[in-house]
Write a protein that holds these residues in place. Structure first.
Motif, PDB file in Angstrom:
ATOM      1  N   HIS A   7       0.835  -1.202   0.000  1.00 33.87           N
ATOM      2  CA  HIS A   7       0.000   0.000   0.000  1.00 33.87           C
ATOM      3  C   HIS A   7       0.875   1.260   0.000  1.00 33.87           C
ATOM      4  O   HIS A   7       0.702   2.161  -0.830  1.00 33.87           O
ATOM      5  CB  HIS A   7      -0.929  -0.015   1.218  1.00 33.87           C
ATOM      6  N   GLU A   8       1.813   1.293   0.929  1.00 31.23           N
ATOM      7  CA  GLU A   8       2.675   2.480   1.042  1.00 31.23           C
ATOM      8  C   GLU A   8       3.562   2.634  -0.191  1.00 31.23           C
ATOM      9  O   GLU A   8       3.772   3.748  -0.673  1.00 31.23           O
ATOM     10  CB  GLU A   8       3.500   2.417   2.326  1.00 31.23           C
ATOM     11  N   HIS A  39       1.703   4.229  -2.941  1.00 33.13           N
ATOM     12  CA  HIS A  39       1.572   5.684  -2.773  1.00 33.13           C
ATOM     13  C   HIS A  39       2.675   6.413  -3.535  1.00 33.13           C
ATOM     14  O   HIS A  39       2.450   7.484  -4.082  1.00 33.13           O
ATOM     15  CB  HIS A  39       1.644   6.068  -1.288  1.00 33.13           C
ATOM     16  N   HIS A  46      -7.114   6.840  -3.719  1.00 35.64           N
ATOM     17  CA  HIS A  46      -6.825   6.056  -2.525  1.00 35.64           C
ATOM     18  C   HIS A  46      -7.686   4.795  -2.469  1.00 35.64           C
ATOM     19  O   HIS A  46      -7.233   3.748  -2.019  1.00 35.64           O
ATOM     20  CB  HIS A  46      -7.024   6.913  -1.276  1.00 35.64           C
ATOM     21  N   PHE A  72      -6.236   1.060  -2.108  1.00 36.78           N
ATOM     22  CA  PHE A  72      -6.646   0.063  -1.103  1.00 36.78           C
ATOM     23  C   PHE A  72      -7.128  -1.216  -1.781  1.00 36.78           C
ATOM     24  O   PHE A  72      -6.775  -2.324  -1.368  1.00 36.78           O
ATOM     25  CB  PHE A  72      -7.763   0.613  -0.204  1.00 36.78           C
TER      26      PHE A  72
HETATM   27 ZN   LIG Z   1      -2.787   5.151   1.889  1.00 36.24          ZN
END
Ligand SMILES: [Zn+2]
Length: 139
Positions: free
Chosen positions: A38-39, A42, A70, A74
């Motif tokens: 997830h990170e 980003h 976002h 996810f």
């Molecule tokens: Zn996030």
């Protein structure tokens, strides 16, 4: 690091730096894999944000209560981890995110984004239908 606050992790850009709490209850076991992906995503999301913004302009729609970028992030990371770890429940489902924050997006993500994620169709086509399904007419 040990603790990074309520979110359990964050990522800065320019340059991309990922910080994840090793003690956060939500970052243990397989969940740590999802947090890491997830990170990391980003740090690579600018292209998606540009495509979403451009598609909103073309379709003359807006995403008023919605962080579509976002939600895609996810969904993509959660389903990726679920695919590789049988029985894993992604963060957004485990924490009620689809019901609480983005109830309008899980259907379109399953319908419009999943096929692209599964290797069918183009990125542009997936973004186009996704924006069309969640966008509201611009004023
Ligand atoms: Zn996030």
């Amino acid at each position: 690091v040990s603790n990074v606050g309520w979110a359990g992790a964050y990522t800065t850009d320019g340059p991309v730096r990922i910080t994840i709490s090793s003690t956060d209850a939500g970052n243990q076991g397989v969940a740590a894999v999802e947090v890491l992906f997830h990170e990391a995503l980003h740090g690579m999301i600018a292209n998606l944000q540009r495509a979403i913004s451009e598609e909103c302009r073309k379709q003359n729609v807006r995403l008023p209560r919605h962080d579509l970028r976002h939600a895609v992030l996810f969904y993509t990371t959660g389903e990726f981890v679920r695919r590789h770890f049988s029985g894993y429940v992604p963060y957004a489902y485990r924490n009620g995110l689809w019901n609480r924050a983005w109830p309008m997006s899980i259907g379109p993500l399953e319908r419009d984004w999943k096929p692209y994620r599964d290797g069918k169709g183009s990125f542009a086509a997936a973004v186009k239908t996704l924006v069309s399904d969640v966008g509201e007419p611009a004023r």
